[in-house]
Scaffold this motif. Sequence first.
Motif, PDB file in Angstrom:
ATOM      1  N   LYS A  62      11.650   7.319  -0.459  1.00  0.00           N
ATOM      2  CA  LYS A  62      11.018   6.300  -1.283  1.00  0.00           C
ATOM      3  C   LYS A  62      11.573   4.945  -0.891  1.00  0.00           C
ATOM      4  CE  LYS A  62       9.630   5.078  -5.882  1.00  0.00           C
ATOM      5  NZ  LYS A  62       9.333   5.606  -7.189  1.00  0.00           N
ATOM      6  N   LYS A  63      10.712   4.112  -0.358  1.00  0.00           N
ATOM      7  CA  LYS A  63      11.075   2.760   0.062  1.00  0.00           C
ATOM      8  C   LYS A  63      10.048   1.792  -0.509  1.00  0.00           C
ATOM      9  CE  LYS A  63      14.263   4.295   2.929  1.00  0.00           C
ATOM     10  NZ  LYS A  63      15.665   4.169   2.646  1.00  0.00           N
ATOM     11  N   THR A  64      10.354   0.502  -0.467  1.00  0.00           N
ATOM     12  CA  THR A  64       9.380  -0.477  -0.944  1.00  0.00           C
ATOM     13  C   THR A  64       8.127  -0.485  -0.081  1.00  0.00           C
ATOM     14  OG1 THR A  64      10.466  -2.215   0.318  1.00  0.00           O
ATOM     15  CG2 THR A  64      11.102  -1.990  -1.998  1.00  0.00           C
ATOM     16  N   THR A  65       8.239  -0.044   1.165  1.00  0.00           N
ATOM     17  CA  THR A  65       7.100  -0.047   2.084  1.00  0.00           C
ATOM     18  C   THR A  65       6.307   1.261   2.079  1.00  0.00           C
ATOM     19  OG1 THR A  65       8.590   0.612   3.851  1.00  0.00           O
ATOM     20  CG2 THR A  65       8.116  -1.744   3.636  1.00  0.00           C
ATOM     21  N   SER A  84      -5.423   4.527  -5.755  1.00  0.00           N
ATOM     22  CA  SER A  84      -4.233   3.895  -5.200  1.00  0.00           C
ATOM     23  C   SER A  84      -4.679   2.699  -4.373  1.00  0.00           C
ATOM     24  CB  SER A  84      -3.480   4.888  -4.308  1.00  0.00           C
ATOM     25  OG  SER A  84      -2.450   4.227  -3.593  1.00  0.00           O
ATOM     26  N   PRO A  85      -3.915   1.625  -4.372  1.00  0.00           N
ATOM     27  CA  PRO A  85      -4.304   0.467  -3.561  1.00  0.00           C
ATOM     28  C   PRO A  85      -4.043   0.666  -2.063  1.00  0.00           C
ATOM     29  CG  PRO A  85      -2.252   0.020  -4.703  1.00  0.00           C
ATOM     30  CD  PRO A  85      -2.733   1.358  -5.196  1.00  0.00           C
ATOM     31  N   PHE A  86      -3.490   1.831  -1.692  1.00  0.00           N
ATOM     32  CA  PHE A  86      -3.170   2.101  -0.289  1.00  0.00           C
ATOM     33  C   PHE A  86      -3.753   3.443   0.139  1.00  0.00           C
ATOM     34  CE2 PHE A  86       0.310  -0.314  -2.197  1.00  0.00           C
ATOM     35  CZ  PHE A  86       0.269  -1.459  -1.413  1.00  0.00           C
ATOM     36  N   ASP A  87      -4.028   3.579   1.430  1.00  0.00           N
ATOM     37  CA  ASP A  87      -4.426   4.884   1.960  1.00  0.00           C
ATOM     38  C   ASP A  87      -3.295   5.875   1.708  1.00  0.00           C
ATOM     39  OD1 ASP A  87      -6.788   3.812   3.009  1.00  0.00           O
ATOM     40  OD2 ASP A  87      -5.975   3.588   5.025  1.00  0.00           O
ATOM     41  N   THR A  88      -3.671   7.120   1.458  1.00  0.00           N
ATOM     42  CA  THR A  88      -2.699   8.185   1.235  1.00  0.00           C
ATOM     43  C   THR A  88      -3.067   9.355   2.132  1.00  0.00           C
ATOM     44  OG1 THR A  88      -2.412   7.542  -1.070  1.00  0.00           O
ATOM     45  CG2 THR A  88      -1.691   9.765  -0.468  1.00  0.00           C
ATOM     46  N   TYR A  89      -2.114   9.851   2.916  1.00  0.00           N
ATOM     47  CA  TYR A  89      -2.349  11.035   3.729  1.00  0.00           C
ATOM     48  C   TYR A  89      -1.764  12.234   2.992  1.00  0.00           C
ATOM     49  CZ  TYR A  89      -2.419  14.438   7.434  1.00  0.00           C
ATOM     50  OH  TYR A  89      -2.659  15.574   8.162  1.00  0.00           O
ATOM     51  N   VAL A  90      -2.595  13.260   2.804  1.00  0.00           N
ATOM     52  CA  VAL A  90      -2.176  14.479   2.115  1.00  0.00           C
ATOM     53  C   VAL A  90      -2.308  15.647   3.077  1.00  0.00           C
ATOM     54  CG1 VAL A  90      -2.745  16.070   0.242  1.00  0.00           C
ATOM     55  CG2 VAL A  90      -2.869  13.617  -0.150  1.00  0.00           C
ATOM     56  N   ILE A 137       1.870   4.548   2.993  1.00  0.00           N
ATOM     57  CA  ILE A 137       2.509   3.416   3.673  1.00  0.00           C
ATOM     58  C   ILE A 137       1.943   2.158   3.043  1.00  0.00           C
ATOM     59  CG2 ILE A 137       2.861   2.205   5.861  1.00  0.00           C
ATOM     60  CD1 ILE A 137       2.560   5.000   7.206  1.00  0.00           C
ATOM     61  N   LYS A 138       2.808   1.377   2.431  1.00  0.00           N
ATOM     62  CA  LYS A 138       2.369   0.251   1.620  1.00  0.00           C
ATOM     63  C   LYS A 138       2.286  -1.071   2.349  1.00  0.00           C
ATOM     64  CE  LYS A 138       4.251   2.239  -2.588  1.00  0.00           C
ATOM     65  NZ  LYS A 138       5.189   2.064  -3.697  1.00  0.00           N
ATOM     66  N   SER A 139       2.681  -1.131   3.613  1.00  0.00           N
ATOM     67  CA  SER A 139       2.676  -2.398   4.312  1.00  0.00           C
ATOM     68  C   SER A 139       1.264  -2.776   4.762  1.00  0.00           C
ATOM     69  CB  SER A 139       3.630  -2.367   5.502  1.00  0.00           C
ATOM     70  OG  SER A 139       3.243  -1.358   6.398  1.00  0.00           O
ATOM     71  N   GLY A 140       0.795  -3.913   4.299  1.00  0.00           N
ATOM     72  CA  GLY A 140      -0.481  -4.493   4.685  1.00  0.00           C
ATOM     73  C   GLY A 140      -1.672  -3.572   4.759  1.00  0.00           C
ATOM     74  N   TYR A 141      -2.586  -3.689   3.843  1.00  0.00           N
ATOM     75  CA  TYR A 141      -3.794  -2.881   3.870  1.00  0.00           C
ATOM     76  C   TYR A 141      -4.834  -3.519   4.777  1.00  0.00           C
ATOM     77  CZ  TYR A 141      -8.088  -0.615   2.557  1.00  0.00           C
ATOM     78  OH  TYR A 141      -9.266   0.044   2.619  1.00  0.00           O
ATOM     79  N   GLU A 142      -5.382  -2.710   5.677  1.00  0.00           N
ATOM     80  CA  GLU A 142      -6.459  -3.168   6.559  1.00  0.00           C
ATOM     81  C   GLU A 142      -7.689  -2.336   6.283  1.00  0.00           C
ATOM     82  OE1 GLU A 142      -5.063  -2.846  10.541  1.00  0.00           O
ATOM     83  OE2 GLU A 142      -3.248  -3.963  10.113  1.00  0.00           O
TER      84      GLU A 142
END
Length: 143
Positions: A62-65, A84-90, A137-142
């Motif tokens: 668990k990291k901020t990124t 979620s505001p980010f892509d999630t790989y499951v 991965i929370k760094s920059g959403y594209e």
Amino acid sequence: MMKKDKNILTDLTDKSNHTDRSNHTDRSNHTLKTEIEKSKAHIIVEIIEYIPNAVVSKTIIKKTTGNITVTSFDTGEELEEKTSPFDTYVQIIDGVAEVIINEKDYLLRAGDGIVIPAHAPHCFNANEQFKMISTVIKSGYED
């Protein structure tokens, strides 16, 4: 339709979820640790156990990124719809999972994976027991 009263989500890394940790041991008779040991190989499917009538989650990193989490679902359990505001790989690592993304059903078996797009409504149903790893991965959403 999602069951709201049946969901139990426990994070084994959160000490506030347990009042007595002395009875919780792993297969080698050591007290469970609150984090995964770094620089040590793990059998991922054995990191977390099934608990009757529960959804159990353990944070690997668990990291901020971003974060990596392993989760087990007992038969009949569900997680209600969320986004979620980010892509999630499951990736399913044991059993079979029903994953619903944007109202489309996917049946994923051990070894299968799927990317849940950012902002897509999704939920999980356990018609049988399953375990999964989720990576965000929370760094920059594209787009």
